[in-house]
Scaffold this active site. Structure first.
Site, PDB file in Angstrom:
ATOM      1  CD  GLN A  22      43.597  33.846  33.626  1.00 20.43           C
ATOM      2  OE1 GLN A  22      43.677  34.827  32.883  1.00 20.43           O
ATOM      3  NE2 GLN A  22      42.473  33.481  34.202  1.00 20.43           N
TER       4      GLN A  22
ATOM      5  CB  SER B 110      42.850  30.177  26.955  1.00 16.44           C
ATOM      6  OG  SER B 110      42.109  31.170  27.612  1.00 16.44           O
TER       7      SER B 110
ATOM      8  CB  SER C  18      48.134  38.386  29.415  1.00 20.79           C
ATOM      9  OG  SER C  18      46.966  38.435  28.663  1.00 20.79           O
TER      10      SER C  18
ATOM     11  CD  GLU D   3      40.160  37.003  34.191  1.00 19.05           C
ATOM     12  OE1 GLU D   3      39.837  35.830  34.478  1.00 19.05           O
ATOM     13  OE2 GLU D   3      40.867  37.291  33.205  1.00 19.05           O
TER      14      GLU D   3
END
Ligand SMILES: Cc1cc2nc3c(=O)[nH]c(=O)nc-3n(C[C@H](O)[C@H](O)[C@H](O)COP(=O)(O)OP(=O)(O)OC[C@H]3O[C@@H](n4cnc5c(N)ncnc54)[C@H](O)[C@@H]3O)c2cc1C
Length: 377
Positions: free
Chosen positions: A125, A128, A160, A243
């Site tokens: 993902q 950010s 991650s 999520e």
């Protein structure tokens, strides 16, 4: 929901239990934050897929079993109870896949989901950014129209498993004149593309569990846009709600941890000063299970996940911290020697941060569920 399971559901659960008992690796795999562990987890997930256990609730054509959401919850319980490995492709399977089911084209689903189910393609993902974490609408990475697609530039961070992942999904500003939630486009990017640099970030345990991703004029074809260009925020909310609200952290994870905690407590001679907290953790895990079954019932009746996902996320992230802190209290100085509990505790501390921090979830609950006035930003 009727909590008495019918014969078909019981048979499904028994089949899962039997297969897991025979196939879960006897030795734990290495952490998927290492190159070796990541490769081991890929192999495990392809074995799961061979037996059609990797994505049970998906349609058969994509590698699933057409299982109901209730069956998925039960499968997850069996999976964690069997001590099976954490899912290396969790961001793909539990976050991107529901997004593709809601907003992707048939072509995208056919092209992407089968490889995801087998973890031939592992997803990261990429949301950010250095100046856009909680305030994701402040993101600055851009997507500029070109022949047949988009040129992407900018920087993402805290991604991650991006160190070893194959592809990433993320939001990019495609309309330079837009502000905030408008003018964003949801793209899937091949991390091996020319112009992509992935720089690992070591976590507290020293392993490169995160990465920064730099995009320098990277080509992304039109076929890898999810939803309409400029409408990325709406698509992203589907990902975020999964999520926080259902699929990323199923009750099975906490039920298994609570059961392990109860065993630990017994083995340690039932220390009285932790008894209440052990009971709280056990009850909390079961409360989360029941709440999730309520969510599953609502979704099966046609509802969609919404801002109540934030309540859910607050609950499981705090349950996880409390459960692990109790384990460390029971173990006392031995906690250092019990790698799995102390590693689990370290990771639990990240729960109130990833997927949107506590403060952000509380603001969503206050403003969107309780209708309180918006706070100053
Ligand atoms: C283990 C882990 C895994 C992660 N994995 C990923 C990943 O795979 N992909 C990805 O894109 N990101 C990932 N993240 C990043 C995560 O989403 C961000 O850390 C999170 O959204 C917070 O953003 P930030 O770190 O920039 O903190 P900031 O946004 O700078 O926040 C700092 C502090 O200020 C508070 N704050 C900020 N704004 C407000 C406000 N409006 N009201 C009240 N308080 C506020 C926050 O709550 C926080 O306490 C991960 C993070 C962790 C810890």
């Amino acid at each position: 929901m009727d909590l008495d399971l019918d014969e078909r559901t019981l048979a499904f659960r028994d089949e899962a239990r039997t297969w897991l008992a025979a196939n879960v690796p006897a030795q734990p795999l290495k952490s998927f934050d290492t190159a070796e562990g990541f490769a081991q987890h890929r192999v495990w997930e392809s074995r799961l897929a061979d037996a059609r256990w990797s994505v049970v609730s998906w349609p058969r054509e994509f590698g699933g079993r057409d299982a109901s959401l209730l069956e998925w919850v039960l499968f997850e319980e069996e999976y964690y109870a069997a001590g099976a490995p954490l899912r290396v492709n969790q961001n793909g399977i539990f976050m991107l896949a529901p997004t593709l089911f809601s907003h992707g084209t048939e072509e995208q689903q056919r092209r992407i989901l089968p490889k995801m189910a087998r973890s031939e393609e592992v997803w990261a993902q990429a949301w950010s950014e250095p100046e856009a974490g909680s305030d994701i609408a402040a993101l600055r990475s851009t997507a500029t129209r070109c022949d047949g697609g988009w040129r992407v530039s900018g920087q993402k961070t805290w991604s991650s498993r991006a160190t070893f992942a194959d592809r990433a999904f993320g939001l990019f500003r495609s309309d330079p004149d837009s502000v905030r939630h408008k003018g964003l486009t949801y793209l899937m990017v091949d991390l091996r593309s020319e112009g992509v640099t992935v720089r690992p970030i070591p976590q507290l345990d020293g392993e490169p569990g995160f990465a920064e991703i730099f995009f320098d004029d990277v080509f992304v074809p039109d076929e890898d846009v999810i939803g309409s260009p400029g409408e990325g925020w709406r698509v992203a909310m589907t990902t975020a709600n999964n999520e926080r609200g259902l699929s990323l952290r199923s009750p099975g994870r906490f039920l298994a941890a609570a059961d392990r905690l109860v065993s630990l407590w017994h083995d340690a001679g039932r220390p009285a000063h932790t008894a209440d907290r052990v009971a709280d953790a056990w009850i909390g895990a079961r409360a989360y299970q029941l709440y999730t079954l309520g969510t599953v019932t609502r979704l099966s009746d046609g509802a969609e996940l919404g801002p109540e996902s934030s309540v859910n996320k607050l609950f499981w992230s705090h349950l996880d911290v409390a459960l692990h802190e109790t384990a460390l209290d029971i173990l006392g100085p031995d906690a250092e020697l019990q790698g799995s509990w102390s590693d689990g505790w370290l990771f639990s501390l990240a729960g109130p941060i990833y997927g949107g921090t506590d403060q952000i979830q509380r603001s969503i609950v206050a403003e969107r569920l309780l209708g309180l006035p918006k706070g100053a930003r």
